[in-house]
Design a protein around this motif. Structure first.
Motif, mmCIF file in Angstrom:
data_model
loop_
_atom_site.group_PDB
_atom_site.id
_atom_site.type_symbol
_atom_site.label_atom_id
_atom_site.label_comp_id
_atom_site.label_asym_id
_atom_site.label_seq_id
_atom_site.Cartn_x
_atom_site.Cartn_y
_atom_site.Cartn_z
ATOM 1 N N GLY A 122 -95.336 103.353 43.169
ATOM 2 C CA GLY A 122 -96.010 103.066 41.910
ATOM 3 C C GLY A 122 -95.601 101.706 41.352
ATOM 4 O O GLY A 122 -94.522 101.180 41.639
ATOM 5 N N ALA A 123 -96.465 101.137 40.560
ATOM 6 C CA ALA A 123 -96.213 99.809 39.990
ATOM 7 C C ALA A 123 -95.290 99.898 38.785
ATOM 8 O O ALA A 123 -95.150 100.942 38.142
ATOM 9 N N GLY A 176 -97.668 100.952 34.543
ATOM 10 C CA GLY A 176 -97.809 100.531 35.932
ATOM 11 C C GLY A 176 -98.906 101.292 36.647
ATOM 12 O O GLY A 176 -99.103 102.490 36.421
ATOM 13 N N GLY A 177 -99.664 100.602 37.521
ATOM 14 C CA GLY A 177 -100.764 101.221 38.261
ATOM 15 C C GLY A 177 -100.313 102.415 39.075
ATOM 16 O O GLY A 177 -99.223 102.440 39.644
ATOM 17 N N GLY A 178 -101.191 103.434 39.142
ATOM 18 C CA GLY A 178 -100.862 104.691 39.793
ATOM 19 C C GLY A 178 -100.812 104.596 41.313
ATOM 20 O O GLY A 178 -101.253 103.613 41.912
ATOM 21 N N PRO A 179 -100.268 105.635 41.951
ATOM 22 C CA PRO A 179 -100.089 105.627 43.405
ATOM 23 C C PRO A 179 -101.387 105.931 44.136
ATOM 24 O O PRO A 179 -102.417 106.206 43.537
ATOM 25 N N SER A 180 -101.322 105.871 45.446
ATOM 26 C CA SER A 180 -102.429 106.315 46.274
ATOM 27 C C SER A 180 -101.857 107.371 47.225
ATOM 28 O O SER A 180 -100.640 107.401 47.441
ATOM 29 N N PRO A 181 -102.648 108.250 47.820
ATOM 30 C CA PRO A 181 -104.109 108.302 47.725
ATOM 31 C C PRO A 181 -104.556 108.849 46.377
ATOM 32 O O PRO A 181 -103.746 109.305 45.587
ATOM 33 N N GLY A 182 -105.839 108.789 46.173
ATOM 34 C CA GLY A 182 -106.399 109.269 44.931
ATOM 35 C C GLY A 182 -107.191 108.173 44.263
ATOM 36 O O GLY A 182 -107.270 107.053 44.757
ATOM 37 N N GLY A 240 -87.622 96.516 24.876
ATOM 38 C CA GLY A 240 -89.025 96.476 25.261
ATOM 39 C C GLY A 240 -89.240 96.256 26.743
ATOM 40 O O GLY A 240 -90.331 95.866 27.158
ATOM 41 N N GLY A 241 -88.225 96.512 27.566
ATOM 42 C CA GLY A 241 -88.370 96.331 29.007
ATOM 43 C C GLY A 241 -89.265 97.389 29.631
ATOM 44 O O GLY A 241 -89.266 98.555 29.224
ATOM 45 N N GLY A 242 -90.068 96.988 30.639
ATOM 46 C CA GLY A 242 -90.918 97.936 31.341
ATOM 47 C C GLY A 242 -90.128 98.794 32.311
ATOM 48 O O GLY A 242 -89.104 98.364 32.858
ATOM 49 N N GLY A 243 -90.588 100.017 32.534
ATOM 50 C CA GLY A 243 -89.929 100.904 33.496
ATOM 51 C C GLY A 243 -90.274 100.528 34.923
ATOM 52 O O GLY A 243 -91.370 100.039 35.215
ATOM 53 N N GLY A 244 -89.327 100.720 35.854
ATOM 54 C CA GLY A 244 -89.556 100.424 37.256
ATOM 55 C C GLY A 244 -90.475 101.436 37.914
ATOM 56 O O GLY A 244 -90.601 102.579 37.469
ATOM 57 N N GLY A 245 -91.145 101.026 39.005
ATOM 58 C CA GLY A 245 -91.988 101.930 39.772
ATOM 59 C C GLY A 245 -91.170 102.744 40.768
ATOM 60 O O GLY A 245 -90.143 102.286 41.281
#
Length: 303
Positions: free
Chosen positions: A56-57, A119-125, A248-253
């Motif tokens: 994941g992103a 963050g953008g979701g995983p694949s497949p799907g 305000g840090g983003g979470g890791g994928g």
């Protein structure tokens, strides 16, 4: 001529001094200015976006706005602190949660920093591109080109954050930060080094502190994902690291290797308000020449 030759009553001047004050808010509250304060310097950082899972992103850093000479009223001003977006756990196929806004709600000109995109979701799907926000979330690893989340959304006059990275069908990308967009995710089958975008340092408290870094993008296969951007961004991994609290840090994928780790939660935001030191000299009526001379020698004459 006891008053130095000036006709009228001599009045002793009233010298008022106000010390510098720095007020950080890590939870909701109200800011009330000191009596001599009319303008302030501020830093307003929103909550970071959450990371997704299974390659994941990374989540985008929270929007960050800062300026000086901002007018404030004498009355109390409400403060809102944005929370971090939620990280996503396998087997969900959605993007990470968006961070919440932080607000310095002055009546004449309220300042809102927008939460970071998930963050953008995983694949497949179904393809789940990176979400828009203060800084954008990174692109999904199988989403094709231009699937990163856009930063500075909605737009502000001074950019509050940058875009997430574009995955272009490789490993998931990192989220954007306040001062730098995330780089493109590495191609599939290559080491998963997709770091989050860098945040920005401010010296409002006297020493430089970094805020609003993007989360690192998760990797496919046996590779390890990217590091979080400077400014509280969380590293990708199994599990991914959350964005640092009150940055305000983003979470890791979450990486796809092993147990398919969950994405990290975004870090909560912060608001910091600085009031400058002020000296004010007031007197009604006449000044005597002696008083003028004495205060001039002392460096406090403001007549």
């Amino acid at each position: 001529m006891a008053n130095g030759g000036i006709i009228g009553p001599p009045n002793t001047p009233n010298v008022l001094c106000q010390a510098e004050r720095i007020t950080p808010f890590t939870a909701p509250g109200c800011f009330t200015a000191q009596p001599l304060t009319t303008v302030v310097e501020y830093v307003v950082v929103a909550g970071g976006g959450g990371g997704s899972t299974d390659s994941g992103a990374g989540g985008g850093g929270g929007g960050m706005r800062t300026a000086s000479c901002h007018a404030v009223p004498a009355s109390a001003v409400p403060i809102t602190i944005g929370g971090g977006g939620s990280g996503i756990s396998y087997p969900s196929i959605t993007r990470g949660g968006k961070g919440s806004d932080s607000i310095f709600a002055t009546t004449s000109s309220p300042i809102t920093s927008t939460g970071g995109g998930g963050g953008g979701g995983p694949s497949p799907g179904p393809v789940q591109p990176g979400g828009p926000g203060g800084s954008g979330g990174g692109g999904n690893r199988s989403g094709g080109p231009c699937n990163q989340g856009l930063g500075n959304t909605p737009p502000t006059p001074c950019t509050q954050g940058k875009d997430g990275g574009d995955s272009s069908g490789g490993n998931a990308a990192g989220g954007g930060g306040k001062s730098a967009a995330a780089i493109q995710g590495t191609p599939g089958g290559a080491p998963g080094i997709s770091p989050g975008g860098a945040g920005l340092a401010t010296c409002i408290t006297g020493s430089p502190v970094l805020y609003a870094g993007g989360g690192g993008g998760g990797a496919d296969g046996a590779w390890c994902g990217g590091t979080g951007g400077p400014g509280g961004g969380g590293n990708a991994g199994v599990p991914a690291v959350a964005g640092t609290v009150n940055t305000g840090g983003g979470g890791g994928g979450g990486d796809a290797r092993g147990p398919r780790g969950p994405g990290g939660q975004g870090g909560s935001g912060i608001v910091i308000i600085k009031e400058a030191a002020v000296a004010s000299v007031n007197a009604s009526g006449m000044w005597s020449q002696q008083e003028q001379y004495d205060y001039s020698l002392a460096g406090t004459w403001q007549g």
